[in-house]
Design an enzyme around this catalytic site. Structure first.
Site, PDB file in Angstrom:
ATOM      1  N   ARG A   1       1.051  -1.265   0.104  1.00  0.00           N
ATOM      2  CA  ARG A   1       0.036   0.064   0.087  1.00  0.00           C
ATOM      3  C   ARG A   1       0.436   1.433   0.602  1.00  0.00           C
ATOM      4  O   ARG A   1       0.654   2.440  -0.537  1.00  0.00           O
ATOM      5  CB  ARG A   1      -1.018  -0.054   1.676  1.00  0.00           C
ATOM      6  CG  ARG A   1      -1.716  -1.394   1.610  1.00  0.00           C
ATOM      7  CD  ARG A   1      -3.230  -1.208   0.929  1.00  0.00           C
ATOM      8  NE  ARG A   1      -4.025  -2.188   1.497  1.00  0.00           N
ATOM      9  CZ  ARG A   1      -4.090  -3.794   0.463  1.00  0.00           C
ATOM     10  NH1 ARG A   1      -3.069  -3.325  -1.078  1.00  0.00           N
ATOM     11  NH2 ARG A   1      -5.049  -4.535   0.932  1.00  0.00           N
TER      12      ARG A   1
ATOM     13  N   GLU B   1     -14.095 -14.045   9.260  1.00  0.00           N
ATOM     14  CA  GLU B   1     -14.218 -13.183   8.533  1.00  0.00           C
ATOM     15  C   GLU B   1     -14.745 -13.934   7.342  1.00  0.00           C
ATOM     16  O   GLU B   1     -12.844 -14.716   6.527  1.00  0.00           O
ATOM     17  CB  GLU B   1     -13.492 -12.008   8.410  1.00  0.00           C
ATOM     18  CG  GLU B   1     -13.328 -11.549   6.878  1.00  0.00           C
ATOM     19  CD  GLU B   1     -12.479 -10.555   6.464  1.00  0.00           C
ATOM     20  OE1 GLU B   1     -11.040 -10.160   8.207  1.00  0.00           O
ATOM     21  OE2 GLU B   1     -12.007  -9.924   5.836  1.00  0.00           O
TER      22      GLU B   1
ATOM     23  N   LYS C   1     -18.654 -10.962   9.366  1.00  0.00           N
ATOM     24  CA  LYS C   1     -17.326  -9.514   8.737  1.00  0.00           C
ATOM     25  C   LYS C   1     -17.230 -10.613   7.046  1.00  0.00           C
ATOM     26  O   LYS C   1     -16.486 -11.275   7.099  1.00  0.00           O
ATOM     27  CB  LYS C   1     -15.798  -9.635   8.651  1.00  0.00           C
ATOM     28  CG  LYS C   1     -15.246  -8.609   8.313  1.00  0.00           C
ATOM     29  CD  LYS C   1     -14.397  -7.953   8.339  1.00  0.00           C
ATOM     30  CE  LYS C   1     -13.429  -7.044   6.870  1.00  0.00           C
ATOM     31  NZ  LYS C   1     -12.515  -6.416   7.762  1.00  0.00           N
TER      32      LYS C   1
ATOM     33  N   SER D   1     -14.731  -4.357   1.902  1.00  0.00           N
ATOM     34  CA  SER D   1     -14.452  -3.499   1.178  1.00  0.00           C
ATOM     35  C   SER D   1     -14.360  -4.298  -0.124  1.00  0.00           C
ATOM     36  O   SER D   1     -14.863  -4.622  -1.757  1.00  0.00           O
ATOM     37  CB  SER D   1     -13.841  -2.631   0.887  1.00  0.00           C
ATOM     38  OG  SER D   1     -13.126  -2.248   0.953  1.00  0.00           O
ATOM     39  N   GLY D   2     -13.360  -5.313  -0.159  1.00  0.00           N
ATOM     40  CA  GLY D   2     -13.158  -6.555  -0.852  1.00  0.00           C
ATOM     41  C   GLY D   2     -12.265  -6.126  -2.706  1.00  0.00           C
ATOM     42  O   GLY D   2     -12.518  -6.663  -2.946  1.00  0.00           O
ATOM     43  N   GLY D   3     -12.121  -4.422  -3.344  1.00  0.00           N
ATOM     44  CA  GLY D   3     -11.481  -3.708  -3.742  1.00  0.00           C
ATOM     45  C   GLY D   3     -12.772  -3.170  -4.602  1.00  0.00           C
ATOM     46  O   GLY D   3     -11.805  -2.679  -5.888  1.00  0.00           O
TER      47      GLY D   3
ATOM     48  N   ARG E   1      -9.567  -1.051   2.413  1.00  0.00           N
ATOM     49  CA  ARG E   1      -9.291  -0.041   1.702  1.00  0.00           C
ATOM     50  C   ARG E   1     -10.591   0.901   1.355  1.00  0.00           C
ATOM     51  O   ARG E   1      -9.649   1.865   0.890  1.00  0.00           O
ATOM     52  CB  ARG E   1      -9.074  -0.599   0.273  1.00  0.00           C
ATOM     53  CG  ARG E   1      -7.664  -1.273   0.317  1.00  0.00           C
ATOM     54  CD  ARG E   1      -7.976  -2.347  -0.945  1.00  0.00           C
ATOM     55  NE  ARG E   1      -8.423  -3.706  -0.236  1.00  0.00           N
ATOM     56  CZ  ARG E   1      -8.710  -4.929  -1.099  1.00  0.00           C
ATOM     57  NH1 ARG E   1      -8.025  -4.816  -2.293  1.00  0.00           N
ATOM     58  NH2 ARG E   1      -9.485  -5.548  -0.589  1.00  0.00           N
TER      59      ARG E   1
HETATM   60  C1  5MM Z   1      -6.861  -4.903   6.194  1.00  0.00           C
HETATM   61  O1  5MM Z   1      -6.348  -5.985   5.040  1.00  0.00           O
HETATM   62  C2  5MM Z   1      -6.881  -6.995   6.002  1.00  0.00           C
HETATM   63  C3  5MM Z   1      -5.651  -7.602   5.432  1.00  0.00           C
HETATM   64  O2  5MM Z   1      -4.519  -7.758   5.953  1.00  0.00           O
HETATM   65  P1  5MM Z   1      -3.579  -8.816   5.478  1.00  0.00           P
HETATM   66  O3  5MM Z   1      -3.739  -9.700   3.838  1.00  0.00           O
HETATM   67  O4  5MM Z   1      -2.532  -8.312   5.181  1.00  0.00           O
HETATM   68  O5  5MM Z   1      -3.011 -10.065   6.327  1.00  0.00           O
HETATM   69  C4  5MM Z   1      -7.911  -7.353   5.708  1.00  0.00           C
HETATM   70  O6  5MM Z   1      -8.793  -8.552   6.593  1.00  0.00           O
HETATM   71  C5  5MM Z   1      -9.415  -6.674   5.918  1.00  0.00           C
HETATM   72  O7  5MM Z   1      -9.163  -6.844   7.408  1.00  0.00           O
HETATM   73  C6  5MM Z   1     -10.774  -7.040   5.035  1.00  0.00           C
HETATM   74  O8  5MM Z   1     -10.195  -7.501   3.352  1.00  0.00           O
HETATM   75  C7  5MM Z   1     -10.981  -5.742   4.575  1.00  0.00           C
HETATM   76  O9  5MM Z   1     -10.630  -4.502   4.096  1.00  0.00           O
HETATM   77  P2  5MM Z   1     -10.779  -4.417   2.795  1.00  0.00           P
HETATM   78  O10 5MM Z   1      -9.531  -3.814   2.166  1.00  0.00           O
HETATM   79  O11 5MM Z   1     -11.071  -5.821   1.614  1.00  0.00           O
HETATM   80  O12 5MM Z   1     -11.946  -4.075   3.055  1.00  0.00           O
END
Ligand code: 5MM
Length: 336
Positions: free
Chosen positions: A31, A175, A217, A259-261, A290
């Protein structure tokens, strides 16, 4: 148990949601490098404490998921990071899985690890101030995936993790993320997400996890990122609600989407539509990484000293998500 339910409601009630700031160092490096900032512990802390010190923390962010490095750090004012978060009346949380590794006998899939020594690690995190935890199972969608093996083994791990987290006095965030990558359509996503979530609850119940003291989640129901399918926000909301209605037990107090991308705007718009259509008793809110941090990170990267400006960008995104979690967001209010 009502204690855990109270924590869950403090995190996701009243239009609040979760800031997922638990990127492992590898992900955080990606990032930061994407905006030409060097990834070192000082910069990771500076960006994160800038967000945690923002005004919107108080009204919009009910919980923050931290990574091991951050929960052990102190802010520039000398305050411990968990204390900084609690001072805004938000709940500090911690990612406790140790990552998704290749699944033996199904090498194209992943199994999340981290159960060894978890009971002891949880005790330490509790002492540091954490009151909730997070574990992410990752699944690929294709014709043959997720396999039964991946669905079963990740559900089993999520249930063992949840039981240990509750034993230590914290709320587990469950999650299961079906990735957006691929050319599957929304109907495939619905079917497979529903199958995965049902298996998770089968295992959580077997492991005697008190569902009132948990938060789910999940991903929203969307076509794959390489699919040709055109879908509008209304259909996304309907399919997402349908999936959750048929797969989540009613004792679960709430659902905080990842949010997943999706872009910040898409993730906000879809959450808003979900709340406009939600007739269930589940709270439906956000647990975005993200989709809460992208613009703030981009802004900050131009001048690492511009803390106030970065906070304004973050405050706006957090406010938009807060409105969406109440079904009160609109394109007009999201104009900056
Ligand atoms: C914040 O990103 C987390 C992933 O960390 P690593 O892959 O480095 O372990 C991730 O689990 C995040 O909490 C969820 O996917 C939600 O993040 P997004 O960006 O998808 O909303």
């Amino acid at each position: 148990m009502s204690e855990l339910n109270n924590i869950a409601l403090k995190i996701i009630g009243a239009g609040k949601g979760i800031l997922a700031a638990d990127e492992s160092n590898g992900t955080m490096t990606k990032r930061l490098n994407s905006v030409n900032v060097e990834s070192n512990s000082q910069n990771r802390l500076l960006f994160r404490e800038t967000l945690f010190n923002s005004d919107s923390m108080k009204d919009c962010i009910g919980g923050v998921i931290l990574y091991d490095e951050t929960i052990n750090q102190s802010s520039s004012s000398g305050k411990k990071i968990p204390e900084l978060i609690s001072d805004s009346n938000s709940v500090p949380g911690i990612k406790v899985d140790t990552g998704a590794k290749t699944l033996a006998n199904s090498p194209e899939e992943k199994i999340t690890e981290g159960l060894d020594g978890l009971r002891e690690r949880l005790k330490d995190y509790y002492k540091l101030g954490a009151r909730f935890a997070k574990w992410r199972g990752v699944y690929t969608i294709s014709e043959k995936y997720p396999s039964k093996l991946s669905i079963y083994s990740n559900a089993h791990a999520l249930a063992r993790y949840s039981a240990l987290v509750q034993e230590s006095g914290m709320v587990p965030i469950v999650e299961p993320e079906l990735l957006m990558d691929g050319n599957h359509n929304s109907e495939d996503c619905l079917q497979k997400t529903s199958e995965v979530i049902k298996k998770c609850y089968e295992q959580l119940e077997l492991h005697k996890v008190e569902l009132k003291g948990t938060i789910l989640k999940p991903n929203m129901i969307l076509p794959g990122s390489h699919s040709d399918e055109k879908i509008d926000t209304s259909k996304i909301a309907e399919m997402t609600i349908k999936c959750l209605e048929e797969s989540v037990p009613s004792e679960v107090p709430g659902i905080a989407f990842l949010s997943g991308g999706q872009s910040e705007r898409e993730a906000t718009k879809n959450l808003n539509q979900i709340n406009l259509k939600n007739k269930t008793n589940f709270i439906m809110t956000f647990s975005y990484g993200r989709a809460l941090q992208q613009s703030a990170l981009k802004f900050w990267s131009k001048d690492l000293k511009n803390i106030k400006g970065t906070q304004e960008v973050f405050n706006h995104r957090a406010k938009m998500c807060n409105l969406a979690s109440k079904g009160k967001w609109s394109e007009e209010v999201d104009k900056i």
